[in-house]
Design a protein around this motif. Sequence first.
Motif, PDB file in Angstrom:
ATOM      1  N   VAL A   1       0.839  -1.203   0.000  1.00 43.50           N
ATOM      2  CA  VAL A   1       0.000   0.000   0.000  1.00 43.50           C
ATOM      3  C   VAL A   1       0.869   1.247   0.000  1.00 43.50           C
ATOM      4  CG1 VAL A   1      -1.701   1.351   1.283  1.00 43.50           C
ATOM      5  CG2 VAL A   1      -1.976  -1.125   1.085  1.00 43.50           C
ATOM      6  N   ARG A   2       1.894   1.287   0.827  1.00 47.70           N
ATOM      7  CA  ARG A   2       2.775   2.465   0.865  1.00 47.70           C
ATOM      8  C   ARG A   2       3.381   2.736  -0.507  1.00 47.70           C
ATOM      9  NH1 ARG A   2       3.412   0.635   5.646  1.00 47.70           N
ATOM     10  NH2 ARG A   2       5.337   0.036   6.517  1.00 47.70           N
ATOM     11  N   ARG A   3       3.883   1.694  -1.125  1.00 42.72           N
ATOM     12  CA  ARG A   3       4.496   1.858  -2.444  1.00 42.72           C
ATOM     13  C   ARG A   3       3.476   2.315  -3.488  1.00 42.72           C
ATOM     14  NH1 ARG A   3       9.643  -1.155  -3.421  1.00 42.72           N
ATOM     15  NH2 ARG A   3      10.464  -1.644  -1.355  1.00 42.72           N
ATOM     16  N   MET A   4       2.268   1.762  -3.423  1.00 36.89           N
ATOM     17  CA  MET A   4       1.254   2.156  -4.410  1.00 36.89           C
ATOM     18  C   MET A   4       0.821   3.595  -4.186  1.00 36.89           C
ATOM     19  SD  MET A   4      -0.415   1.476  -7.120  1.00 36.89           S
ATOM     20  CE  MET A   4      -0.390  -0.301  -7.375  1.00 36.89           C
TER      21      MET A   4
ATOM     22  N   PRO B   1      -9.521  -0.137   9.352  1.00 33.40           N
ATOM     23  CA  PRO B   1      -8.424   0.316  10.217  1.00 33.40           C
ATOM     24  C   PRO B   1      -7.037   0.098   9.594  1.00 33.40           C
ATOM     25  CG  PRO B   1     -10.058  -0.852  11.519  1.00 33.40           C
ATOM     26  CD  PRO B   1     -10.429  -1.048  10.065  1.00 33.40           C
ATOM     27  N   PHE B   2      -6.883  -0.967   8.829  1.00 35.40           N
ATOM     28  CA  PHE B   2      -5.606  -1.223   8.145  1.00 35.40           C
ATOM     29  C   PHE B   2      -5.257  -0.059   7.226  1.00 35.40           C
ATOM     30  CE2 PHE B   2      -3.687  -2.709   4.150  1.00 35.40           C
ATOM     31  CZ  PHE B   2      -2.460  -3.128   4.627  1.00 35.40           C
ATOM     32  N   TYR B   3      -6.196   0.341   6.375  1.00 36.43           N
ATOM     33  CA  TYR B   3      -5.945   1.439   5.436  1.00 36.43           C
ATOM     34  C   TYR B   3      -5.819   2.777   6.160  1.00 36.43           C
ATOM     35  CZ  TYR B   3      -6.846  -1.787   1.605  1.00 36.43           C
ATOM     36  OH  TYR B   3      -6.772  -2.829   0.726  1.00 36.43           O
ATOM     37  N   ALA B   4      -6.586   2.956   7.231  1.00 41.27           N
ATOM     38  CA  ALA B   4      -6.502   4.203   8.004  1.00 41.27           C
ATOM     39  C   ALA B   4      -5.115   4.363   8.616  1.00 41.27           C
ATOM     40  CB  ALA B   4      -7.577   4.226   9.091  1.00 41.27           C
ATOM     41  N   ARG B   5      -4.519   3.279   9.083  1.00 44.49           N
ATOM     42  CA  ARG B   5      -3.153   3.343   9.639  1.00 44.49           C
ATOM     43  C   ARG B   5      -2.139   3.794   8.595  1.00 44.49           C
ATOM     44  NH1 ARG B   5      -4.653  -1.540  11.956  1.00 44.49           N
ATOM     45  NH2 ARG B   5      -3.428  -2.731  10.470  1.00 44.49           N
ATOM     46  N   LEU B   6      -2.472   3.619   7.340  1.00 42.84           N
ATOM     47  CA  LEU B   6      -1.568   3.992   6.255  1.00 42.84           C
ATOM     48  C   LEU B   6      -1.901   5.365   5.673  1.00 42.84           C
ATOM     49  CD1 LEU B   6      -1.397   0.445   4.716  1.00 42.84           C
ATOM     50  CD2 LEU B   6       0.428   1.612   5.959  1.00 42.84           C
ATOM     51  N   GLY B   7      -2.754   6.117   6.363  1.00 46.51           N
ATOM     52  CA  GLY B   7      -3.020   7.497   5.976  1.00 46.51           C
ATOM     53  C   GLY B   7      -4.285   7.730   5.179  1.00 46.51           C
ATOM     54  N   MET B   8      -5.050   6.693   4.932  1.00 47.70           N
ATOM     55  CA  MET B   8      -6.288   6.879   4.173  1.00 47.70           C
ATOM     56  C   MET B   8      -7.412   7.266   5.123  1.00 47.70           C
ATOM     57  SD  MET B   8      -5.982   3.948   1.259  1.00 47.70           S
ATOM     58  CE  MET B   8      -6.786   4.952   0.020  1.00 47.70           C
ATOM     59  N   GLN B   9      -8.408   7.976   4.585  1.00 47.98           N
ATOM     60  CA  GLN B   9      -9.546   8.441   5.365  1.00 47.98           C
ATOM     61  C   GLN B   9     -10.784   7.608   5.053  1.00 47.98           C
ATOM     62  OE1 GLN B   9     -10.184  12.569   4.490  1.00 47.98           O
ATOM     63  NE2 GLN B   9      -8.014  13.051   4.644  1.00 47.98           N
TER      64      GLN B   9
END
Length: 133
Positions: A86-89, A109-117
């Motif tokens: 996800v970070r790379r994409m 929550p997984f995606y939210a931890r990576l900065g998504m809203q």
Amino acid sequence: MIRYISALDDIGAGQLQGFFVGWPRPPAPETFLRLLQGSYRVILAVDGKRVVGFIQAISDGVLSAYIPLLEVLPEYQGRGVGSELVRRMLEELSDLYMVDVMCDPETQPFYARLGMQRAVGLIVRNYDRQSGT
């Protein structure tokens, strides 16, 4: 050691086994390869010659992108492979206005931890077409 690649040149359908766990009608490996080939961006996690994870994006290449699929083989989950994909994409898509993901509430929550809203969306699912044939 896991390496991350964006080129599909050396990837064959036989390397795309074990994904889509729990899907009643998963795509065949050949269909899966076509899906990746038709994507705007793809990043694969590879261990030796085995593909152990992937993420894909589709996009207009101007303003928006959608990440429809992110998967990591069950035996590689919990090792940070999905987060790295996800970070790379997101880095690959950072010049676009919007990047969207539709996912089940338990994965938000997984995606939210990576900065998504979190956002609200609507979907249509034709489960009889899930295999992509």
